[in-house]
Design a protein around this motif. Structure first.
Motif, PDB file in Angstrom:
ATOM      1  N   GLY A  52       0.825  -1.219   0.000  1.00  0.00           N
ATOM      2  CA  GLY A  52       0.000   0.000   0.000  1.00  0.00           C
ATOM      3  C   GLY A  52       0.850   1.256   0.000  1.00  0.00           C
ATOM      4  N   VAL A 103     -14.679  -0.681  -0.370  1.00  0.00           N
ATOM      5  CA  VAL A 103     -14.710  -2.127  -0.638  1.00  0.00           C
ATOM      6  C   VAL A 103     -13.600  -2.899   0.088  1.00  0.00           C
ATOM      7  N   HIS A 104     -12.822  -2.218   0.902  1.00  0.00           N
ATOM      8  CA  HIS A 104     -11.730  -2.902   1.615  1.00  0.00           C
ATOM      9  C   HIS A 104     -12.316  -3.803   2.703  1.00  0.00           C
ATOM     10  N   ASP A 105     -12.074  -5.109   2.591  1.00  0.00           N
ATOM     11  CA  ASP A 105     -12.677  -5.990   3.606  1.00  0.00           C
ATOM     12  C   ASP A 105     -11.729  -7.058   4.143  1.00  0.00           C
ATOM     13  N   SER A 149     -15.713  -0.889   9.646  1.00  0.00           N
ATOM     14  CA  SER A 149     -14.375  -0.744   9.135  1.00  0.00           C
ATOM     15  C   SER A 149     -14.396   0.304   8.023  1.00  0.00           C
ATOM     16  N   THR A 153      -9.963   7.688   3.734  1.00  0.00           N
ATOM     17  CA  THR A 153     -10.235   8.890   4.533  1.00  0.00           C
ATOM     18  C   THR A 153     -11.590   9.473   4.129  1.00  0.00           C
TER      19      THR A 153
HETATM   20  C1  B12 Z   1      -5.637  -4.265  -0.469  1.00  0.00           C
HETATM   21  C2  B12 Z   1      -5.986  -2.822  -0.778  1.00  0.00           C
HETATM   22  C3  B12 Z   1      -6.961  -2.589  -1.755  1.00  0.00           C
HETATM   23  C4  B12 Z   1      -7.779  -3.702  -2.404  1.00  0.00           C
HETATM   24  C5  B12 Z   1      -8.906  -4.088  -1.412  1.00  0.00           C
HETATM   25  C6  B12 Z   1      -9.366  -5.538  -1.562  1.00  0.00           C
HETATM   26  C7  B12 Z   1     -10.208  -5.993  -0.412  1.00  0.00           C
HETATM   27  N1  B12 Z   1     -11.048  -6.953  -0.710  1.00  0.00           N
HETATM   28  O1  B12 Z   1     -10.125  -5.523   0.717  1.00  0.00           O
HETATM   29  C8  B12 Z   1      -8.307  -2.992  -3.717  1.00  0.00           C
HETATM   30  C9  B12 Z   1      -7.322  -3.252  -4.819  1.00  0.00           C
HETATM   31  C10 B12 Z   1      -9.708  -3.378  -4.171  1.00  0.00           C
HETATM   32  C11 B12 Z   1      -8.204  -1.521  -3.281  1.00  0.00           C
HETATM   33  C12 B12 Z   1      -8.907  -0.516  -3.919  1.00  0.00           C
HETATM   34  C13 B12 Z   1      -8.720   0.839  -3.631  1.00  0.00           C
HETATM   35  N2  B12 Z   1      -7.833   1.376  -2.771  1.00  0.00           N
HETATM   36 CO1  B12 Z   1      -6.840   0.329  -1.476  1.00  0.00          CO
HETATM   37  N3  B12 Z   1      -5.584  -0.499  -0.353  1.00  0.00           N
HETATM   38  C14 B12 Z   1      -5.333  -1.746  -0.094  1.00  0.00           C
HETATM   39  C15 B12 Z   1      -4.158  -1.826   0.928  1.00  0.00           C
HETATM   40  C16 B12 Z   1      -2.867  -2.084   0.148  1.00  0.00           C
HETATM   41  C17 B12 Z   1      -4.246  -2.864   2.010  1.00  0.00           C
HETATM   42  C18 B12 Z   1      -5.514  -2.853   2.871  1.00  0.00           C
HETATM   43  C19 B12 Z   1      -5.489  -4.101   3.717  1.00  0.00           C
HETATM   44  O2  B12 Z   1      -6.112  -5.104   3.377  1.00  0.00           O
HETATM   45  N4  B12 Z   1      -4.661  -4.092   4.780  1.00  0.00           N
HETATM   46  C20 B12 Z   1      -4.405  -5.291   5.625  1.00  0.00           C
HETATM   47  C21 B12 Z   1      -5.436  -5.374   6.742  1.00  0.00           C
HETATM   48  C22 B12 Z   1      -5.171  -6.624   7.593  1.00  0.00           C
HETATM   49  O3  B12 Z   1      -5.297  -4.233   7.550  1.00  0.00           O
HETATM   50  P1  B12 Z   1      -6.518  -3.243   7.863  1.00  0.00           P
HETATM   51  O4  B12 Z   1      -7.525  -3.280   6.793  1.00  0.00           O
HETATM   52  O5  B12 Z   1      -5.972  -1.937   8.271  1.00  0.00           O
HETATM   53  O6  B12 Z   1      -7.230  -3.938   9.121  1.00  0.00           O
HETATM   54  C23 B12 Z   1      -6.640  -4.049  10.403  1.00  0.00           C
HETATM   55  C24 B12 Z   1      -6.899  -2.841  11.320  1.00  0.00           C
HETATM   56  O7  B12 Z   1      -7.132  -1.635  10.624  1.00  0.00           O
HETATM   57  C25 B12 Z   1      -8.036  -3.285  12.192  1.00  0.00           C
HETATM   58  N5  B12 Z   1      -9.417  -3.080  11.756  1.00  0.00           N
HETATM   59  C26 B12 Z   1      -9.930  -3.083  10.495  1.00  0.00           C
HETATM   60  N6  B12 Z   1     -11.250  -2.904  10.524  1.00  0.00           N
HETATM   61  C27 B12 Z   1     -11.612  -2.810  11.813  1.00  0.00           C
HETATM   62  C28 B12 Z   1     -12.863  -2.606  12.395  1.00  0.00           C
HETATM   63  C29 B12 Z   1     -12.960  -2.515  13.790  1.00  0.00           C
HETATM   64  C30 B12 Z   1     -14.286  -2.300  14.409  1.00  0.00           C
HETATM   65  C31 B12 Z   1     -11.789  -2.602  14.584  1.00  0.00           C
HETATM   66  C32 B12 Z   1     -11.887  -2.439  16.032  1.00  0.00           C
HETATM   67  C33 B12 Z   1     -10.522  -2.802  13.991  1.00  0.00           C
HETATM   68  C34 B12 Z   1     -10.454  -2.909  12.625  1.00  0.00           C
HETATM   69  O8  B12 Z   1      -7.808  -4.676  12.337  1.00  0.00           O
HETATM   70  C35 B12 Z   1      -7.349  -5.210  11.091  1.00  0.00           C
HETATM   71  C36 B12 Z   1      -6.502  -6.421  11.325  1.00  0.00           C
HETATM   72  O9  B12 Z   1      -5.369  -6.132  12.116  1.00  0.00           O
HETATM   73  C37 B12 Z   1      -4.221  -0.387   1.549  1.00  0.00           C
HETATM   74  C38 B12 Z   1      -2.912   0.109   2.195  1.00  0.00           C
HETATM   75  C39 B12 Z   1      -3.012   0.275   3.711  1.00  0.00           C
HETATM   76  N7  B12 Z   1      -1.942   0.790   4.291  1.00  0.00           N
HETATM   77  O10 B12 Z   1      -3.995  -0.009   4.350  1.00  0.00           O
HETATM   78  C40 B12 Z   1      -4.698   0.432   0.342  1.00  0.00           C
HETATM   79  C41 B12 Z   1      -5.413   1.778   0.577  1.00  0.00           C
HETATM   80  C42 B12 Z   1      -6.359   1.699   1.765  1.00  0.00           C
HETATM   81  N8  B12 Z   1      -6.187   1.933  -0.662  1.00  0.00           N
HETATM   82  C43 B12 Z   1      -6.211   3.162  -1.096  1.00  0.00           C
HETATM   83  C44 B12 Z   1      -6.883   3.596  -2.270  1.00  0.00           C
HETATM   84  C45 B12 Z   1      -6.660   5.038  -2.669  1.00  0.00           C
HETATM   85  C46 B12 Z   1      -7.706   2.728  -3.004  1.00  0.00           C
HETATM   86  C47 B12 Z   1      -8.530   3.094  -4.254  1.00  0.00           C
HETATM   87  C48 B12 Z   1      -9.264   4.450  -4.198  1.00  0.00           C
HETATM   88  C49 B12 Z   1      -7.580   3.004  -5.468  1.00  0.00           C
HETATM   89  C50 B12 Z   1      -8.176   3.417  -6.816  1.00  0.00           C
HETATM   90  N9  B12 Z   1      -7.552   4.402  -7.407  1.00  0.00           N
HETATM   91  O11 B12 Z   1      -9.156   2.878  -7.232  1.00  0.00           O
HETATM   92  C51 B12 Z   1      -9.525   1.911  -4.312  1.00  0.00           C
HETATM   93  C52 B12 Z   1     -10.794   2.214  -3.491  1.00  0.00           C
HETATM   94  C53 B12 Z   1     -11.920   1.307  -3.753  1.00  0.00           C
HETATM   95  C54 B12 Z   1     -13.079   1.560  -2.773  1.00  0.00           C
HETATM   96  N10 B12 Z   1     -14.093   2.267  -3.196  1.00  0.00           N
HETATM   97  O12 B12 Z   1     -12.994   1.136  -1.644  1.00  0.00           O
HETATM   98  C55 B12 Z   1      -5.440   4.095  -0.172  1.00  0.00           C
HETATM   99  C56 B12 Z   1      -6.358   4.952   0.698  1.00  0.00           C
HETATM  100  C57 B12 Z   1      -5.829   6.373   0.822  1.00  0.00           C
HETATM  101  C58 B12 Z   1      -6.720   7.245   1.622  1.00  0.00           C
HETATM  102  N11 B12 Z   1      -6.097   8.208   2.239  1.00  0.00           N
HETATM  103  O13 B12 Z   1      -7.890   7.135   1.730  1.00  0.00           O
HETATM  104  C59 B12 Z   1      -4.509   3.087   0.593  1.00  0.00           C
HETATM  105  C60 B12 Z   1      -4.111   3.551   2.017  1.00  0.00           C
HETATM  106  C61 B12 Z   1      -3.227   2.897  -0.271  1.00  0.00           C
HETATM  107  C62 B12 Z   1      -2.363   4.150  -0.366  1.00  0.00           C
HETATM  108  N12 B12 Z   1      -1.280   4.234   0.374  1.00  0.00           N
HETATM  109  O14 B12 Z   1      -2.678   5.042  -1.120  1.00  0.00           O
HETATM  110  N13 B12 Z   1      -7.338  -1.366  -2.250  1.00  0.00           N
END
Ligand code: B12
Length: 214
Positions: A52, A103-105, A149, A153
């Motif tokens: 990411g 759609v991030h899940d 979740s 932003t």
């Molecule tokens: C994989 C990914 C995708 C995949 C998602 C697939 C899927 N089925 O989830 C795809 C390719 C589809 C995607 C699309 C997009 N993405 Co994206 N993606 C990512 C990425 C690389 C990883 C996310 C992830 O899975 N992390 C791993 C999991 C385990 O971590 P997590 O989600 O944070 O969850 C943990 C904690 O947050 C917490 N947690 C999560 N939920 C909850 C809920 C509760 C209640 C609690 C207590 C805790 C908790 O526990 C989890 C486990 O430890 C991130 C980068 C990042 N740093 O997050 C970018 C990121 C989130 N994406 C980004 C962007 C820009 C997009 C797109 C707009 C890109 C585009 N131009 O189309 C689209 C948006 C689509 C949409 N409308 O949602 C940006 C967001 C920037 C911002 N400031 O908003 C990021 C940060 C990348 C970047 N550096 O630019 N993406």
């Protein structure tokens, strides 16, 4: 292979988006009797966050991000049964969703798998779910907790909308809320009036149990 070496391999498999390698590492984790949760958080999740960051810096593009997500999903699929296998007695009921427009899940899936191991029943509404749908199900199913979740932003605001709508429906306080997702912070949770924030899946579990005990 040692735990640290396997963690390194897990990170690398995400960085090079190599599904076959990632699956091998996941299977090896189980064969070696290592903790799949540690491998998920310190290995694969750390790797996908690096992916990411590279995407954010323009060093990787959307197709690679999509492949990385696919690899991650394959891995969580392998670990899911092990994570979800040890469920205890029923402690409460919750509804969980990724907010509308998002759609991030992957993270949501990990959090849900771990929460279920604690005997909390979870209704997973999936991703891109409207606030009205969340509230409808929460009321119908008489849940104790709502978890949301948000990874963008631009979609975090849906978590505030949920708090506002719960107040309007007279449900605020009766149903507790938990928020999470990469851009979400404790400060945001306090600002919108959510009952708890969790940085990762293990914190999510602890906060859920705390809320259920109140
Ligand atoms: C994989 C990914 C995708 C995949 C998602 C697939 C899927 N089925 O989830 C795809 C390719 C589809 C995607 C699309 C997009 N993405 Co994206 N993606 C990512 C990425 C690389 C990883 C996310 C992830 O899975 N992390 C791993 C999991 C385990 O971590 P997590 O989600 O944070 O969850 C943990 C904690 O947050 C917490 N947690 C999560 N939920 C909850 C809920 C509760 C209640 C609690 C207590 C805790 C908790 O526990 C989890 C486990 O430890 C991130 C980068 C990042 N740093 O997050 C970018 C990121 C989130 N994406 C980004 C962007 C820009 C997009 C797109 C707009 C890109 C585009 N131009 O189309 C689209 C948006 C689509 C949409 N409308 O949602 C940006 C967001 C920037 C911002 N400031 O908003 C990021 C940060 C990348 C970047 N550096 O630019 N993406």
């Amino acid at each position: 292979m040692s735990k640290d070496a396997l963690i390194k391999e897990a990170i690398e498999s995400m960085l090079i988006c190599d599904k076959e390698k990632a699956i091998k590492v996941a299977e090896q984790t189980l064969l070696d009797g290592l903790d799949p949760f540690i491998m998920l958080t310190e290995g694969f999740s750390a790797g996908i966050r690096q992916v990411g960051d590279l995407f954010g810096r323009g060093q990787l593009f959307l197709p690679e991000l999509m492949v990385a997500a696919d690899v991650m999903q394959a891995v969580t699929g392998i670990f899911e049964q092990t994570l979800g296998g040890k469920s205890a007695q029923k402690k409460g009921k919750m509804v969980f969703a990724t907010v509308e427009g998002d759609v991030h899940d992957i993270g949501k899936g990990i959090v849900i798998s771990l929460i279920k191991t604690q005997g909390i029943e979870v209704i997973d509404l999936g991703r891109d779910v409207s606030v009205s749908r969340i509230i409808e199900v929460a009321a119908q199913e008489n849940v104790d907790l709502i978890g949301t979740s948000a990874l963008l932003t631009t979609t975090m605001v849906e978590q505030k909308k949920l708090e506002d709508e719960l107040k309007k429906h007279g449900l605020k306080g009766k149903v507790k809320t938990m928020v999470g997702g990469a851009p979400v912070t404790q400060r945001w949770a306090d600002r919108i009036g959510a009952d708890a924030y969790g940085e990762d899946a293990s914190e999510a579990v602890n906060k859920a149990l705390e809320l259920l005990n109140q």
